[in-house]
Scaffold this motif. Structure first.
Motif, PDB file in Angstrom:
ATOM      1  N   ASP A   1      43.929  32.029  53.672  1.00 26.40           N
ATOM      2  CA  ASP A   1      42.616  31.049  55.087  1.00 26.40           C
ATOM      3  C   ASP A   1      41.304  30.509  54.503  1.00 26.40           C
ATOM      4  N   ASP A   2      40.973  31.709  53.664  1.00 29.40           N
ATOM      5  CA  ASP A   2      39.998  31.014  52.937  1.00 29.40           C
ATOM      6  C   ASP A   2      39.933  30.450  51.789  1.00 29.40           C
ATOM      7  N   GLY A   3      41.278  29.246  51.234  1.00 34.15           N
ATOM      8  CA  GLY A   3      41.235  28.745  50.687  1.00 34.15           C
ATOM      9  C   GLY A   3      41.361  28.886  49.184  1.00 34.15           C
ATOM     10  N   PHE A   4      41.664  29.844  48.941  1.00 38.33           N
ATOM     11  CA  PHE A   4      40.961  30.613  47.332  1.00 38.33           C
ATOM     12  C   PHE A   4      42.551  29.642  46.406  1.00 38.33           C
ATOM     13  N   ILE A   5      43.741  29.727  47.587  1.00 37.41           N
ATOM     14  CA  ILE A   5      45.475  29.579  47.575  1.00 37.41           C
ATOM     15  C   ILE A   5      46.314  29.223  48.168  1.00 37.41           C
ATOM     16  N   ASN A   6      47.021  28.073  48.361  1.00 42.63           N
ATOM     17  CA  ASN A   6      47.685  27.037  49.256  1.00 42.63           C
ATOM     18  C   ASN A   6      48.865  27.735  49.421  1.00 42.63           C
ATOM     19  N   LYS A   7      49.157  27.427  50.482  1.00 38.28           N
ATOM     20  CA  LYS A   7      50.948  28.567  50.868  1.00 38.28           C
ATOM     21  C   LYS A   7      51.749  28.871  49.941  1.00 38.28           C
ATOM     22  N   LYS A   8      51.730  28.717  48.876  1.00 37.12           N
ATOM     23  CA  LYS A   8      52.750  28.681  47.935  1.00 37.12           C
ATOM     24  C   LYS A   8      52.048  29.806  46.606  1.00 37.12           C
ATOM     25  N   GLY A   9      50.709  29.787  47.315  1.00 38.56           N
ATOM     26  CA  GLY A   9      50.540  30.634  45.809  1.00 38.56           C
ATOM     27  C   GLY A   9      49.712  30.065  44.527  1.00 38.56           C
ATOM     28  N   ILE A  10      49.258  28.822  44.834  1.00 32.90           N
ATOM     29  CA  ILE A  10      48.879  28.504  43.529  1.00 32.90           C
ATOM     30  C   ILE A  10      47.436  27.892  44.064  1.00 32.90           C
ATOM     31  N   PRO A  11      46.401  28.830  42.959  1.00 29.86           N
ATOM     32  CA  PRO A  11      45.114  28.064  42.731  1.00 29.86           C
ATOM     33  C   PRO A  11      44.720  27.279  43.522  1.00 29.86           C
ATOM     34  N   ILE A  12      43.891  26.921  44.525  1.00 28.30           N
ATOM     35  CA  ILE A  12      42.835  25.994  44.685  1.00 28.30           C
ATOM     36  C   ILE A  12      41.383  25.350  44.642  1.00 28.30           C
ATOM     37  N   LYS A  13      40.720  26.784  44.656  1.00 26.25           N
ATOM     38  CA  LYS A  13      39.287  27.136  44.889  1.00 26.25           C
ATOM     39  C   LYS A  13      39.273  27.530  43.093  1.00 26.25           C
ATOM     40  N   HIS A  14      38.273  27.558  42.121  1.00 33.68           N
ATOM     41  CA  HIS A  14      38.014  27.912  41.204  1.00 33.68           C
ATOM     42  C   HIS A  14      36.975  29.452  41.451  1.00 33.68           C
ATOM     43  N   GLN A  15      36.090  29.387  42.522  1.00 37.33           N
ATOM     44  CA  GLN A  15      35.275  30.416  42.585  1.00 37.33           C
ATOM     45  C   GLN A  15      35.686  31.968  42.959  1.00 37.33           C
ATOM     46  N   ILE A  16      35.332  32.605  42.495  1.00 38.77           N
ATOM     47  CA  ILE A  16      35.286  34.349  42.370  1.00 38.77           C
ATOM     48  C   ILE A  16      36.115  34.678  43.240  1.00 38.77           C
ATOM     49  N   ILE A  17      36.767  35.504  43.425  1.00 35.94           N
ATOM     50  CA  ILE A  17      37.633  36.454  44.842  1.00 35.94           C
ATOM     51  C   ILE A  17      36.936  38.014  44.094  1.00 35.94           C
ATOM     52  N   GLN A  18      36.280  38.280  45.782  1.00 38.44           N
ATOM     53  CA  GLN A  18      36.458  39.775  45.589  1.00 38.44           C
ATOM     54  C   GLN A  18      36.718  40.238  47.075  1.00 38.44           C
ATOM     55  N   LEU A  19      37.467  41.307  47.702  1.00 40.86           N
ATOM     56  CA  LEU A  19      37.951  41.695  48.199  1.00 40.86           C
ATOM     57  C   LEU A  19      37.199  42.240  49.528  1.00 40.86           C
ATOM     58  N   SER A  20      36.234  42.879  48.905  1.00 40.67           N
ATOM     59  CA  SER A  20      35.173  43.577  49.663  1.00 40.67           C
ATOM     60  C   SER A  20      34.293  43.523  48.104  1.00 40.67           C
TER      61      SER A  20
ATOM     62  N   LEU B   1      47.921  45.642  44.060  1.00 36.83           N
ATOM     63  CA  LEU B   1      48.498  45.499  45.254  1.00 36.83           C
ATOM     64  C   LEU B   1      48.028  45.096  45.972  1.00 36.83           C
ATOM     65  N   ALA B   2      46.523  44.872  46.471  1.00 39.85           N
ATOM     66  CA  ALA B   2      45.674  44.900  47.622  1.00 39.85           C
ATOM     67  C   ALA B   2      45.339  43.154  47.266  1.00 39.85           C
ATOM     68  N   SER B   3      45.434  42.486  46.785  1.00 40.23           N
ATOM     69  CA  SER B   3      45.354  40.212  46.407  1.00 40.23           C
ATOM     70  C   SER B   3      46.387  40.942  47.173  1.00 40.23           C
ATOM     71  N   ILE B   4      47.697  41.574  46.937  1.00 42.05           N
ATOM     72  CA  ILE B   4      49.107  41.104  47.042  1.00 42.05           C
ATOM     73  C   ILE B   4      48.779  40.947  48.701  1.00 42.05           C
ATOM     74  N   LEU B   5      48.826  42.434  49.249  1.00 45.84           N
ATOM     75  CA  LEU B   5      48.092  42.455  50.888  1.00 45.84           C
ATOM     76  C   LEU B   5      47.748  41.948  51.934  1.00 45.84           C
ATOM     77  N   SER B   6      46.558  41.392  50.032  1.00 48.57           N
ATOM     78  CA  SER B   6      45.768  39.937  51.101  1.00 48.57           C
ATOM     79  C   SER B   6      45.577  38.802  51.175  1.00 48.57           C
ATOM     80  N   PHE B   7      47.023  37.902  50.643  1.00 48.76           N
ATOM     81  CA  PHE B   7      47.525  37.001  50.715  1.00 48.76           C
ATOM     82  C   PHE B   7      47.316  36.256  51.765  1.00 48.76           C
ATOM     83  N   GLN B   8      47.517  36.541  52.718  1.00 46.98           N
ATOM     84  CA  GLN B   8      47.060  35.563  54.011  1.00 46.98           C
ATOM     85  C   GLN B   8      45.493  35.033  54.388  1.00 46.98           C
ATOM     86  N   LYS B   9      44.563  36.262  54.048  1.00 47.24           N
ATOM     87  CA  LYS B   9      43.256  35.961  53.845  1.00 47.24           C
ATOM     88  C   LYS B   9      43.268  34.746  52.642  1.00 47.24           C
TER      89      LYS B   9
END
Length: 436
Positions: free
Chosen positions: A153-172, A142-150
């Motif tokens: 903005d950080d370049g992990f996904i595009n505006k349609k939700g498609i991944p565009i970066k292969h770097q590991i995501i860590q919200l905190s 759920l936290a990843s969903i609520l953080s979708f805009q971040k």
């Protein structure tokens, strides 16, 4: 004074229906009247497989509204189902609420909707009805969903939700890491399904800003970091943990209780339990490798092979397989899972890592062999293997297959499987178990 009347609306998938049905029963025990709203197909499945539905008298009723698909259309096509739901169900829900309020003295006072049905929160907001969202899966997801805009903005996904970066995501710093391609909406194989699933994620985030409560089927003991990231989220779980040996509501298939008798005949901590939930689908090669891996492990096993688990119309076991495994292997179409996992003969759980299964396994102190398929299951695998350290991954080869050798190897290495009692065992703690 009229009783509160709450409409409860799950997302139309097995792992969503069961926990929200448990929540509904908890509310009924507080004297609250509940109307559960499923899609037509799921309403029939749940009604046919729940023997105790009449036991709540006038405090419980079950109704349905259409999902917009024709009866013969494929509801396992998540992209198609999602778009149909968004287009059809909001108007139908509004009609249903108006009808209830017109003919029933107990008018609708609140709507509790699955977070993946954010459109229902919008309907409640439009109609001036109190509302709460319910999240049946991990709060990390759920936290990843609520953080979708971040994430955009950080370049992990595009505006349609498609991944565009292969770097590991860590919200905190304390949150479990996740690959962009394993985000809940991004783990599907085709772009169209990713984009339609991302619509649900965006609606969930939008609905979260319209809710008075966002209640979650989790606990701070399991997900402290995720809850601290979004303090508005309210833990009410694990809902099924204190109901381990009771009959669950919400199953789409009839449970086979005879497997419990079979378990009674097995040695303590000897049986591998294999179950992959309601969505996992195997191709012919993977199904055969799993079957042969269980056979060559030389361990007793209980394997749930539900209808539709393979891409082929009929199940195709290796030649002579059923005869060779004999009474050492028990295969059922659907199992009373909580009772199975609580059984003293079960040693480990080979699982798709759905959140319900993850909680049920953790509640019973079982080690896992992890085989995630999609959506939140990759988050849950990370919890199990890397954060809680209560299980092992099953690794795929270069062709994307988990081989019989990999299965045999992991099953036959009890020193690698966490066998001590886990600190995660909740409520009814069990004795320390050592696999095999």
């Amino acid at each position: 004074m009229a009783k509160p009347h709450v409409l409860v609306i799950p997302y139309p998938a097995q792992g969503h229906v069961i926990p929200i049905m448990e929540l509904a029963q908890r509310l009924i025990k507080q004297g609250i009247r509940i109307t559960v709203i499923n899609t037509e197909v799921n309403h029939k499945l749940v009604s046919n497989n729940w023997s105790d539905k009449e036991g709540f008298g006038d405090l419980m009723q079950m109704v349905w509204i259409p999902d917009g698909l024709e009866p013969w259309e494929d509801r396992s096509d998540i992209g198609k189902l999602t778009l149909s739901i968004i287009q059809t169900m909001p108007h139908k829900l509004e009609e249903l609420v108006n009808m209830i309020n017109k003919v029933d003295s107990c008018k609708v006072s609140c709507i509790i909707a699955d977070g993946c049905m954010g459109w229902a929160i919008k309907v409640a907001n439009k109609m001036g009805i109190r509302r709460a969202a319910f999240w049946p899966a991990s709060v990390a997801t759920l936290a990843s969903i609520l953080s979708f805009q971040k994430l955009i903005d950080d370049g992990f996904i595009n505006k349609k939700g498609i991944p565009i970066k292969h770097q590991i995501i860590q919200l905190s710093e304390s949150m479990p890491p996740i690959k962009p391609e394993n985000l809940g909406w991004a783990s599907f194989k085709d772009v169209a399904t990713i984009e339609s699933s991302f619509l649900l994620a965006k609606e969930c985030e939008e609905a979260s800003r319209m809710t008075e409560w966002f209640i979650c089927n989790s606990t701070t003991e399991l997900e402290a970091a995720a809850f601290s990231l979004y303090p508005k989220l309210l833990p009410v779980g694990p809902l099924l943990a204190s109901n381990r040996l009771a009959d669950q509501a919400g199953h789409f298939w009839k449970e086979d209780p005879t497997c419990l008798t079979w378990l009674d005949q097995q040695s303590p901590c000897s049986v591998i339990y294999i179950a992959f939930g309601s969505f996992t689908i195997f191709n012919k090669t993977q199904f055969e490798e799993l079957a042969l891996g269980l056979e060559t492990s030389n361990k007793p096993f209980l394997w749930v092979v539900r209808p539709g688990m393979t891409k082929e119309a009929t199940l195709d076991y290796p030649d002579g397989y059923i005869e060779r495994v004999g009474c050492r292997g028990r295969i059922v179409s659907w199992a009373p899972q909580q009772k199975v996992l609580a059984h003293p003969s079960v040693a480990c759980f080979m699982s798709h890592c759905g959140w319900n299964s993850t909680l049920e396994g953790a509640t019973n102190g079982l080690p896992f062999l992890c085989w995630p398929y999609f959506a939140d299951q990759f988050h849950n695998e990370t919890y199990i293997c890397d954060i809680w350290k209560t299980g092992l991954r099953l690794d795929k080869n270069e062709e994307g297959i988990i081989t019989r050798e990999e299965i045999k190897s992991k099953v036959e290495q009890p020193d690698q499987l966490p066998g001590q009692k886990s600190d995660l065992v909740l409520h009814d703690k069990r004795e320390s178990r050592s696999p095999y």
